[in-house]
Design an enzyme around this catalytic site. Structure first.
Site, mmCIF file in Angstrom:
data_model
loop_
_atom_site.group_PDB
_atom_site.id
_atom_site.type_symbol
_atom_site.label_atom_id
_atom_site.label_comp_id
_atom_site.label_asym_id
_atom_site.label_seq_id
_atom_site.Cartn_x
_atom_site.Cartn_y
_atom_site.Cartn_z
ATOM 1 N N SER A 182 -9.300 10.900 5.169
ATOM 2 C CA SER A 182 -7.906 10.450 4.530
ATOM 3 C C SER A 182 -8.292 9.477 3.211
ATOM 4 C CB SER A 182 -7.166 9.826 5.514
ATOM 5 O OG SER A 182 -5.726 9.702 5.162
ATOM 6 N N PRO A 183 -7.572 9.402 2.228
ATOM 7 C CA PRO A 183 -7.988 8.523 1.375
ATOM 8 C C PRO A 183 -7.792 6.949 1.756
ATOM 9 C CG PRO A 183 -5.641 9.562 0.791
ATOM 10 C CD PRO A 183 -6.517 10.229 1.834
ATOM 11 N N CYS A 193 -8.175 3.111 0.212
ATOM 12 C CA CYS A 193 -8.712 2.042 -0.729
ATOM 13 C C CYS A 193 -9.870 1.304 -0.534
ATOM 14 C CB CYS A 193 -7.335 1.071 -1.146
ATOM 15 S SG CYS A 193 -6.081 2.107 -1.896
ATOM 16 N N GLN A 222 -7.343 11.022 -4.867
ATOM 17 C CA GLN A 222 -5.951 11.012 -4.753
ATOM 18 C C GLN A 222 -5.463 10.166 -6.199
ATOM 19 O OE1 GLN A 222 -4.099 8.108 -2.310
ATOM 20 N NE2 GLN A 222 -2.858 9.659 -1.240
ATOM 21 N N HIS A 264 -0.408 10.812 -4.940
ATOM 22 C CA HIS A 264 0.066 9.798 -4.073
ATOM 23 C C HIS A 264 1.591 9.615 -4.272
ATOM 24 C CE1 HIS A 264 0.655 6.886 -1.161
ATOM 25 N NE2 HIS A 264 -0.633 6.016 -1.203
ATOM 26 N N HIS A 323 4.746 6.007 0.396
ATOM 27 C CA HIS A 323 4.275 4.571 0.763
ATOM 28 C C HIS A 323 5.153 3.527 -0.127
ATOM 29 C CE1 HIS A 323 0.489 6.158 2.825
ATOM 30 N NE2 HIS A 323 1.652 6.502 3.455
ATOM 31 N N TYR A 362 5.034 3.653 -3.595
ATOM 32 C CA TYR A 362 4.303 3.600 -5.057
ATOM 33 C C TYR A 362 5.112 4.215 -6.024
ATOM 34 C CZ TYR A 362 0.754 1.726 -2.189
ATOM 35 O OH TYR A 362 -0.321 0.717 -1.420
ATOM 36 N N ARG A 379 1.029 13.784 -1.049
ATOM 37 C CA ARG A 379 1.129 13.157 0.118
ATOM 38 C C ARG A 379 2.575 12.344 -0.212
ATOM 39 N NH1 ARG A 379 -1.663 8.607 3.685
ATOM 40 N NH2 ARG A 379 -3.409 10.321 3.785
ATOM 41 N N ARG A 431 -8.674 5.529 9.719
ATOM 42 C CA ARG A 431 -9.436 4.552 10.539
ATOM 43 C C ARG A 431 -10.348 5.048 11.534
ATOM 44 N NH1 ARG A 431 -4.143 1.620 12.834
ATOM 45 N NH2 ARG A 431 -3.567 3.956 12.422
#
Ligand code: FMN
Length: 378
Positions: free
Chosen positions: A28-29, A31, A106, A182, A185, A187, A235, A330
């Site tokens: 998963s992307p 940052c 992404q 993206h 979330h 953005y 996403r 994670r």
């Protein structure tokens, strides 16, 4: 040992347009907040490269800004100048030469969540110094203490749409295999999609088709820059998770619209639309029902994400047809060899270990044999 490569859905290949993925596991992307002026460096090479060597089928590089002001933090990567292309090319070359993985990126614009600190210094908190002016659908701050963005006028909208197209050209030049937009979330794109952050009363605000106008223009701009065979995903926040926000019913509708504009898959994430809502930490498999609904009701491929960690969970999602691909974030930070370890857990004879590391599975069995010969228990 059984060779169950043929029977585990995790290790069955998957095709998106012309792109053939060797398996269904996606990094998963994430940052890394470690770039300089948007250019990826050795950190990104090692971080992404080791996860490619670790056996995932698809690596998606972190959200990369289409302009300097579209970065979340000063350490975020970008795709807005030629120096970025060179930096990324080094990484895509490594992944292609040294692993079976494919690599995408992404693309995003942070909108009203831009000009903030890296995760470990306080997520979504404005910088102590050096803040830049931010833009968004409407002139409302993300949360208490965040800057009030400038509401984008038509010329700013046109400019950002063009920036996404130009960034997509650079993505192709940099050797990536695919793009994920993206649109989640909170953005910029997600901010246009949601009635929580989009208070416009022009053609870009109001009902869902109007709120989707800018995101779909971005999709069109990117699609026009891509070769036909290159996949494009989005996403989304499949629910804002707050009253008055987008719901999973809306997610099905937006997914259909994206599909009609040439999008190949939807990643079903959730939340993050405003400072007071945050991204809810999902229960294990918590967002999987969204991926399932979108896949079946919008007839588009989906990528499940969100607190998915074990081999059993990934197999279950794929076997039940809830999603076509499964992204772990994670889980891949904890273990860059997640997929290779999965092959061991599944008892696969050819686990796809790189030649340089083939001593691991071989040595493990030899070692066991030697110990047995010496009368030790395995
Ligand atoms: C360090 C870190 C950075 C992240 N950066 C991004 C990002 O660039 N783009 C994105 O869509 N999600 C990002 N996420 C969210 C993850 O991709 C993922 O959706 C989320 O962590 C839930 O999956 P997990 O339970 O497997 O970690 C990030 C997560 C982490 C932990």
């Amino acid at each position: 040992m059984n060779d169950i490569a043929d029977t585990s859905p995790i290790f069955s290949p998957y095709k998106l347009r012309d792109l053939e993925l060797p398996n269904r596991v996606v990094v998963s992307p994430m940052c890394q907040y470690s770039a300089e002026e948007g250019t990826p460096n050795d950190w990104h090479l090692v971080h992404l490269g080791s996860r490619a060597v670790g056996g995932a089928g698809l690596i998606i590089a972190e959200m990369s800004g289409v302009s300097p002001i579209g970065r979340i933090t000063p350490g975020c990567t970008g795709m807005y100048v030629d120096a970025h292309v060179e930096g990324w090319r080094r990484i895509t070359d490594f992944v292609h030469k040294r692993s079976d993985a494919k690599i995408g990126i992404q693309l995003g614009h942070a909108g009203r969540k831009a000009s903030t600190k890296p995760l470990w210094q306080g997520q979504n908190q404005p910088l102590d110094s050096g803040n830049w002016k931010i833009i968004a659908a409407s002139a409302e701050a993300y949360g208490e203490g965040n800057q009030v963005p400038q509401a984008m006028d038509q010329s700013m909208i046109d400019e950002v749409v063009a920036q996404f197209g130009k960034a997509a050209e650079r993505v192709v030049e940099a050797g990536f295999d695919m793009i994920e937009i993206h649109g989640a979330h909170g953005y910029l794109i997600s901010g246009f999609m949601s009635p929580i952050s989009n208070k416009r009363n022009d053609d870009y605000g109001g009902d869902l088709p109007n709120r989707m106008r800018f995101p779909l223009q971005v999709v069109d701009s990117i699609r026009a820059a891509l070769p036909d065979g290159m996949p494009l995903g989005v996403r989304i926040s499949a629910t804002d998770g707050v009253e008055g926000g987008n719901t999973d019913d809306d997610a099905v509708k937006t997914s259909r619209m994206f599909k009609d504009h040439g999008v190949d898959y939807i990643t079903a994430s959730a939340g993050g639309i405003a400072g007071w809502s945050m991204i809810p930490r999902p229960e294990p498999l918590g967002y999987v029902p969204f991926a399932r609904r979108i896949k079946h009701e919008a007839s588009i491929a989906t990528m499940a994400v969100g607190n998915i960690n074990t081999v059993e969970e990934v197999e279950g999602i794929l076997r039940q047809g809830d999603a076509d691909l499964v992204a772990l974030a994670r889980g891949h930070l904890r273990d860059s060899y997640w997929s290779l370890h999965a092959t061991q857990e599944l008892g696969m004879r050819d686990g796809g270990w790189p030649d340089q590391y083939v001593a691991v599975p071989r040595q493990d069995s030899l070692w066991r044999k030697d110990r047995n010969a010496a009368g030790e228990s395995a």
